[in-house]
Design an enzyme around this catalytic site. Structure first.
Site, mmCIF file in Angstrom:
data_model
loop_
_atom_site.group_PDB
_atom_site.id
_atom_site.type_symbol
_atom_site.label_atom_id
_atom_site.label_comp_id
_atom_site.label_asym_id
_atom_site.label_seq_id
_atom_site.Cartn_x
_atom_site.Cartn_y
_atom_site.Cartn_z
ATOM 1 N N HIS A 74 0.846 -1.196 0.000
ATOM 2 C CA HIS A 74 0.000 0.000 0.000
ATOM 3 C C HIS A 74 0.884 1.249 0.000
ATOM 4 O O HIS A 74 0.685 2.169 -0.800
ATOM 5 C CB HIS A 74 -0.931 0.000 1.207
ATOM 6 C CG HIS A 74 -1.579 1.330 1.481
ATOM 7 N ND1 HIS A 74 -2.547 1.863 0.666
ATOM 8 C CD2 HIS A 74 -1.380 2.250 2.463
ATOM 9 C CE1 HIS A 74 -2.920 3.044 1.140
ATOM 10 N NE2 HIS A 74 -2.224 3.306 2.231
ATOM 11 N N ASP A 91 6.663 21.876 -26.188
ATOM 12 C CA ASP A 91 6.673 20.532 -25.614
ATOM 13 C C ASP A 91 7.764 20.487 -24.557
ATOM 14 O O ASP A 91 8.365 21.513 -24.238
ATOM 15 C CB ASP A 91 6.921 19.473 -26.707
ATOM 16 C CG ASP A 91 6.284 18.130 -26.352
ATOM 17 O OD1 ASP A 91 6.643 17.576 -25.302
ATOM 18 O OD2 ASP A 91 5.421 17.648 -27.109
ATOM 19 N N TRP A 132 7.220 0.222 3.646
ATOM 20 C CA TRP A 132 7.788 0.813 2.423
ATOM 21 C C TRP A 132 9.219 1.273 2.645
ATOM 22 O O TRP A 132 9.939 1.544 1.690
ATOM 23 C CB TRP A 132 6.923 1.980 1.942
ATOM 24 C CG TRP A 132 7.178 3.283 2.632
ATOM 25 C CD1 TRP A 132 6.813 3.617 3.889
ATOM 26 C CD2 TRP A 132 7.873 4.411 2.094
ATOM 27 N NE1 TRP A 132 7.232 4.896 4.173
ATOM 28 C CE2 TRP A 132 7.880 5.412 3.088
ATOM 29 C CE3 TRP A 132 8.484 4.699 0.869
ATOM 30 C CZ2 TRP A 132 8.484 6.655 2.903
ATOM 31 C CZ3 TRP A 132 9.083 5.940 0.703
ATOM 32 C CH2 TRP A 132 9.074 6.903 1.705
ATOM 33 N N SER A 163 13.334 6.188 -13.864
ATOM 34 C CA SER A 163 12.254 6.942 -14.500
ATOM 35 C C SER A 163 12.143 8.339 -13.894
ATOM 36 O O SER A 163 12.032 9.340 -14.614
ATOM 37 C CB SER A 163 10.944 6.168 -14.329
ATOM 38 O OG SER A 163 9.844 7.026 -14.445
ATOM 39 N N SER A 164 12.196 8.420 -12.567
ATOM 40 C CA SER A 164 12.079 9.719 -11.902
ATOM 41 C C SER A 164 13.231 10.637 -12.261
ATOM 42 O O SER A 164 13.037 11.839 -12.464
ATOM 43 C CB SER A 164 12.065 9.546 -10.381
ATOM 44 O OG SER A 164 10.852 9.024 -9.972
ATOM 45 N N HIS A 175 13.241 11.766 3.510
ATOM 46 C CA HIS A 175 12.621 13.019 3.896
ATOM 47 C C HIS A 175 12.443 13.985 2.734
ATOM 48 O O HIS A 175 11.355 14.504 2.541
ATOM 49 C CB HIS A 175 13.245 13.686 5.118
ATOM 50 C CG HIS A 175 12.231 14.604 5.710
ATOM 51 N ND1 HIS A 175 11.191 14.159 6.475
ATOM 52 C CD2 HIS A 175 12.000 15.907 5.499
ATOM 53 C CE1 HIS A 175 10.385 15.156 6.736
ATOM 54 N NE2 HIS A 175 10.847 16.240 6.151
ATOM 55 N N GLU A 213 11.949 13.043 -0.099
ATOM 56 C CA GLU A 213 10.866 12.402 -0.837
ATOM 57 C C GLU A 213 9.492 12.902 -0.400
ATOM 58 O O GLU A 213 8.606 13.121 -1.219
ATOM 59 C CB GLU A 213 10.959 10.877 -0.668
ATOM 60 C CG GLU A 213 9.753 10.091 -1.135
ATOM 61 C CD GLU A 213 9.575 10.077 -2.646
ATOM 62 O OE1 GLU A 213 10.551 10.338 -3.371
ATOM 63 O OE2 GLU A 213 8.442 9.817 -3.085
ATOM 64 N N TYR A 272 8.788 15.777 0.659
ATOM 65 C CA TYR A 272 8.587 17.114 0.077
ATOM 66 C C TYR A 272 8.421 17.039 -1.424
ATOM 67 O O TYR A 272 7.755 17.884 -2.027
ATOM 68 C CB TYR A 272 9.722 18.049 0.478
ATOM 69 C CG TYR A 272 9.701 18.312 1.968
ATOM 70 C CD1 TYR A 272 8.485 18.491 2.607
ATOM 71 C CD2 TYR A 272 10.840 18.344 2.732
ATOM 72 C CE1 TYR A 272 8.421 18.695 3.964
ATOM 73 C CE2 TYR A 272 10.779 18.550 4.099
ATOM 74 C CZ TYR A 272 9.568 18.718 4.710
ATOM 75 O OH TYR A 272 9.505 18.915 6.047
ATOM 76 N N SER A 313 -1.380 26.963 -5.012
ATOM 77 C CA SER A 313 -1.003 28.352 -5.282
ATOM 78 C C SER A 313 -1.550 28.848 -6.619
ATOM 79 O O SER A 313 -1.537 30.044 -6.880
ATOM 80 C CB SER A 313 0.519 28.503 -5.292
ATOM 81 O OG SER A 313 1.048 28.071 -4.066
ATOM 82 N N HIS A 346 14.873 12.836 12.257
ATOM 83 C CA HIS A 346 13.647 12.823 13.065
ATOM 84 C C HIS A 346 12.787 11.599 12.797
ATOM 85 O O HIS A 346 11.814 11.363 13.502
ATOM 86 C CB HIS A 346 12.849 14.135 12.894
ATOM 87 C CG HIS A 346 12.225 14.319 11.556
ATOM 88 N ND1 HIS A 346 12.270 15.517 10.887
ATOM 89 C CD2 HIS A 346 11.536 13.485 10.749
ATOM 90 C CE1 HIS A 346 11.626 15.396 9.729
ATOM 91 N NE2 HIS A 346 11.182 14.176 9.634
ATOM 92 N N HIS A 347 13.130 10.825 11.770
ATOM 93 C CA HIS A 347 12.400 9.574 11.535
ATOM 94 C C HIS A 347 12.935 8.449 12.403
ATOM 95 O O HIS A 347 12.392 7.353 12.381
ATOM 96 C CB HIS A 347 12.509 9.161 10.066
ATOM 97 C CG HIS A 347 11.833 10.114 9.135
ATOM 98 N ND1 HIS A 347 10.497 10.006 8.823
ATOM 99 C CD2 HIS A 347 12.281 11.208 8.482
ATOM 100 C CE1 HIS A 347 10.158 10.989 8.000
ATOM 101 N NE2 HIS A 347 11.225 11.733 7.776
ATOM 102 N N THR A 384 7.041 26.915 5.801
ATOM 103 C CA THR A 384 5.696 26.389 5.574
ATOM 104 C C THR A 384 4.659 27.368 6.098
ATOM 105 O O THR A 384 3.618 27.592 5.465
ATOM 106 C CB THR A 384 5.539 25.014 6.251
ATOM 107 O OG1 THR A 384 6.687 24.224 5.928
ATOM 108 C CG2 THR A 384 4.300 24.316 5.774
ATOM 109 N N LYS A 427 4.067 30.077 3.696
ATOM 110 C CA LYS A 427 3.168 29.679 2.611
ATOM 111 C C LYS A 427 1.715 29.755 3.058
ATOM 112 O O LYS A 427 0.867 30.320 2.359
ATOM 113 C CB LYS A 427 3.487 28.254 2.162
ATOM 114 C CG LYS A 427 4.731 28.199 1.338
ATOM 115 C CD LYS A 427 4.997 26.785 0.885
ATOM 116 C CE LYS A 427 5.875 26.816 -0.337
ATOM 117 N NZ LYS A 427 5.242 27.403 -1.519
ATOM 118 N N ARG A 472 1.453 0.931 15.228
ATOM 119 C CA ARG A 472 1.056 0.746 13.841
ATOM 120 C C ARG A 472 1.630 -0.554 13.305
ATOM 121 O O ARG A 472 2.424 -1.208 13.957
ATOM 122 C CB ARG A 472 1.500 1.929 12.994
ATOM 123 C CG ARG A 472 2.994 2.099 12.862
ATOM 124 C CD ARG A 472 3.274 3.211 11.884
ATOM 125 N NE ARG A 472 4.695 3.521 11.792
ATOM 126 C CZ ARG A 472 5.235 4.080 10.711
ATOM 127 N NH1 ARG A 472 4.494 4.372 9.670
ATOM 128 N NH2 ARG A 472 6.519 4.369 10.684
#
Lengths: 288, 529
Positions: free
Chosen positions: B80, B109, B145, B172-173, B256, B258, B260, B271, B305-306, B331, B334, B453
């Site tokens: 998932h 293009d 994951w 690909s990315s 991390h 990722e 963002y 925006s 922090h993870h 943030t 924003k 979890r």
């Protein structure tokens, strides 16, 4: 969109992306099967996938070269190529950064921690000093290894790669001044130096495995040593392949003093593998 | 080769004669076609990932094991996550980028149309590898994951399939991102200076930079997993002098940024939407750009922090805690700017605006719970609890996905030339908002009460909130079926859209192009003042 609208060249529909994806799919399946020793098919899938990949590389790059030689690429396309090659090399730098990071982490944190008070309970005799195969492997004579001296072939290799950086610049000067012989000789010398480098690396690997008992399986030292130098060697191989293509193109009369980004891109790449080697020489071979 | 080029050139001379049939999609070099394929692929993956989450919620409906065995539950939970992150959200945002960036900067293009198509066509092989891993011996991976060793290293064949899928997705990315960066930097119309670009383009430029920087690091990390599994290396094996926590450091150095990568394009979409429905220019445009860049830069120094609970010097914990809190500043800039944009605006609340406002409320909540989790001592009690699950679903679903929904409704008229049913869109918004909060708000309570979890079973005191959460999940999923029906109806029989469907919209795709946008746009670049 086509070249006929003038200005920036936008490619027409192409089969090559799909061919490339097919190649990757075959190679992935082959890799999974081969690594898990599932018979039959692993190596067959890998070989078929690789063959398709080579077919794609010839076809796709061939088409790009053809378009370039037909003069379809204007100045702006050239700038696109420059941006993209720069960012590609940046991504390669970050790939190596992961492995350099693993080396630093092991040397600065994980190995000293394995020798600290907590781990004395498990491994009381462990001498947590670099180089090491780790607290468990170190106790097994089968894993005892010696390190490679930096001031033998590795230093010679450094000299070879630095010289190759000079020869490719010399070749570039030849291209810029219209001296095609200097261009071709310079490229040939660069390739030769690259091939000698690779030959020395192969020799060193054989030496490591047969004389020093230094292997990929020699704990964290072997892991970082062979993965870093191995990926570097792989990139040098790619660089040499690219140089050979550029040499062949130069001999066919491709590139002018004004338009030769294909050459420059490969030169950038070559300097990049050169710089990675300098990092390797210092932290992998020298500061052991 | 030359021959194929010539015929293709020839067929292409007649503008707006699209190639027909399957080959149009297989061989396309058109950014709109590729964008459409990305969006549809993302939708398909979201359905797959959504079914996996329903499996999870069905199992958690009651205490005890009813539907999924623990191993299968873990596989569902892992896939998932992987499918939603790499298969759904990221491709959908790339789909938006493909459709919109060339139109918003006045380019014909993407800079590299063929590579663009390759970036897309790498996704199906990777998705097939991931999906097929359910059916091999041992089943799909169960490590979450994040692929943490040693559990991941002990996976069956599925482990290798996952690693190679991640490699392909990463390639690909990287290619897609190089394409985007090059397009934005080199193909802008004359007069479209960097500081005039729509904010969506800015956020994608910065996102693409992040992707190029961290995807190779993930490739390195999974390569080390692969060699640890098969070739006897000891990167994550303490017996050989390595360290499993080293993987966590490398992974989260990627991971991390990722998150963002997932949220910055969402910021970009919001925006665009908020100024359009406030009929005012975006407040503090320059500060928005700088805030986006600051978030991107800070994302590289907060990964710790993870992993506050894995063992880290106190100085490291303090550093990562303060660095993480610092992210709240840009943030906050924003959020302030979005609110200030609405201040004294002529507000209307069409469907896209509802999604943007929903985003604003609920993403901000997800941000606040993020601040709570950034505090090391608090995180040590909440780590790996349902509070974390609630936190990041507020940013991933109410953040990224709400922006996606808002963006789909906002640009749907431009993409298809048809209007959606406004009442249906609003119903979809409220349906999703209620379903989402019903699903995830209770998970805060569960986490605070101590429910861990990634488990298929739980103690009895957690039963009520879990039941409510599961009911919410099915309600939320049903709303998405309604969403697909709404869009299908619009595609089949919607009212024709106006060229400038939203009177407050001011980016080039609305001001310079008809609806639907023709197959080829801006073959002659507009000159902007």
């Amino acid at each position: 969109m086509s070249a006929h609208t003038g200005g920036y060249y936008f490619a027409p529909p192409s089969k090559w992306p799909l061919v490339g994806s097919t190649a990757l799919f075959f190679m992935a399946i082959g890799g999974v099967l081969a690594m898990n020793s599932i018979q039959p098919g692993g190596w067959i899938f890998l070989a078929v996938g690789f063959a398709i990949l080579v077919y794609m590389l010839f076809g796709w790059f061939g088409q790009v070269i053809d378009e370039s030689e037909r003069g379809l690429y204007d100045k702006q396309v050239d700038v696109s190529f420059r941006w993209s090659m720069s960012w590609f090399i940046f991504s390669e730098v970050m790939f190596f950064a992961a492995f350099f990071g693993a080396l630093f982490y092991a040397r600065v944190y994980s190995v000293p921690w394995l020798g600290d008070m907590d781990n004395r309970v498990l491994w009381d005799a462990y001498n947590a000093a670099w180089p090491t195969a780790g607290p468990y492997f170190d106790t097994n004579p089968a894993y005892q290894f010696s390190t490679m001296s930096a001031w033998g072939i590795p230093a010679l290799n450094t000299l070879l790669l630095l010289s190759s950086g000079a020869t490719i610049t010399w070749a570039h000067w030849g291209l810029l001044q219209g001296k095609r012989n200097q261009l071709i000789i310079g490229l040939f010398l660069t390739i030769l130096l690259g091939v000698i480098f690779l030959g020395f690396q192969v020799y060193e690997y054989i030496h490591a495995y047969s004389d020093l008992n230094l292997k990929l399986t020699s704990g964290i030292f072997g892991s970082t040593f062979f993965m870093l130098t191995g990926f570097h060697g792989f990139h040098v191989t790619l660089g040499v392949t690219m140089l050979i293509v550029i040499l062949a193109r130069c001999m066919k009369g491709h590139f002018t003093a004004e338009r030769h980004f294909g050459f420059e891109a490969v030169a950038w790449y070559w300097h990049f593998v050169d710089v990675v080697w300098l990092g390797l020489f210092v932290v992998v071979y020298w500061l052991v | 080769m030359t021959a194929t080029t010539h015929t293709a050139d020839h067929a292409d001379e007649h503008h707006d004669h699209k190639p027909y049939g399957l080959s149009r999609w297989l061989f396309t070099t058109n950014h709109k076609d590729i964008g459409t394929m990305y969006l549809l692929f993302g939708l398909l993956m979201a359905i797959v990932g959504g079914f996996l989450s329903l499996g999870i919620r069905a199992e958690l409906f009651m205490p005890g094991l009813q539907i999924l065995q623990p191993e299968t539950f873990n596989s569902f939970m892992t896939l998932h996550g992987l499918i939603m992150v790499f298969g759904a959200v990221m491709p959908v945002f790339v789909g938006f980028a493909n459709w919109l960036i060339p139109m918003q900067i006045g380019a014909a293009d993407m800079a590299f149309p063929r590579m663009n198509n390759w970036s897309f066509w790498m996704l199906p092989p990777a998705a097939i590898l991931l999906a097929a891993s359910f059916f091999v011996e041992g089943g799909a991976i169960q490590s979450g994951w994040t692929l943490y060793p040693p559990l991941f290293t002990q996976s069956g064949i599925a482990g290798d399939m996952t690693i190679l899928a991640v490699h392909i997705l990463g390639a690909s990315s990287i290619m897609g991102s190089i394409n985007i960066v090059t397009t934005v930097l080199n193909l802008r119309a004359p007069g479209m200076t960097l500081m005039k670009m729509p904010l969506f383009v800015w956020t994608w430029l910065i996102t693409a930079y992040l992707l190029i920087a961290v995807m190779p690091v993930l490739a390195g990390a999974v390569t080390m997993l692969l060699t640890d599994r098969h070739f006897g290396t000891s990167f994550f094996n303490a017996a050989g002098g390595g360290d499993p926590t080293m993987f966590m450091h490398i992974f989260w150095f990627f991971g991390h940024p990722e998150v963002y990568i997932i949220i910055l394009p969402a910021f970009g979409i919001v925006s665009q939407i908020i100024p359009a429905f406030s009929r005012k220019p975006l407040f503090g445009y320059a500060s928005m750009v700088y805030a986006t860049a600051s978030i991107a830069i800070l994302s590289f120094i907060v990964w710790g922090h993870h992993m506050f609970t894995v063992g880290m010097p106190a100085a490291g914990q303090l550093f990562f805690m303060y660095a993480t809190m610092l992210i709240a500043v840009p943030t906050g800039v924003k959020v302030f700017n979005w609110i200030a944009t609405m201040w004294r605006g002529s507000l209307t609340f069409e469907t896209p605006m509802l999604w943007a406002l929903g985003f604003l409320f609920m993403f901000t909540m997800g941000g606040f719970t993020g601040l709570v989790l950034a505090i090391t001592p608090v995180d040590i009690t909440l780590h790996n609890s349902y509070y974390v699950v609630a936190h990041f679903h507020y940013t991933m679903v109410a953040g990224a996905s709400f922006a996606i929904f808002g963006g789909v409704y906002y640009w749907w008229p431009k993409w298809t030339g048809k209007m959606y049913n406004e009442s249906a869109g609003k119903l979809h918004f409220w349906w999703t908002t209620i379903g989402f909060n019903l699903t995830f708000f209770p998970q805060h309570f569960l986490g605070l009460a101590g429910m861990p979890r990634r488990i298929p079973d739980y103690a009895l005191q957690f039963a009520e909130w879990n039941m409510i959460s599961s009911i919410g999940a099915f309600f939320l999923a049903a709303g998405q079926i309604f969403f697909m029906i709404t869009l299908y109806m619009s595609y089949k029989s919607g009212q024709p859209a106006k060229d400038k469907q939203w009177e407050g919209a001011d980016s080039l795709e609305w001001t310079h192009l008809p609806s639907p946008a023709p197959y080829h746009t801006f073959e002659v670049q507009p000159v902007l003042k």
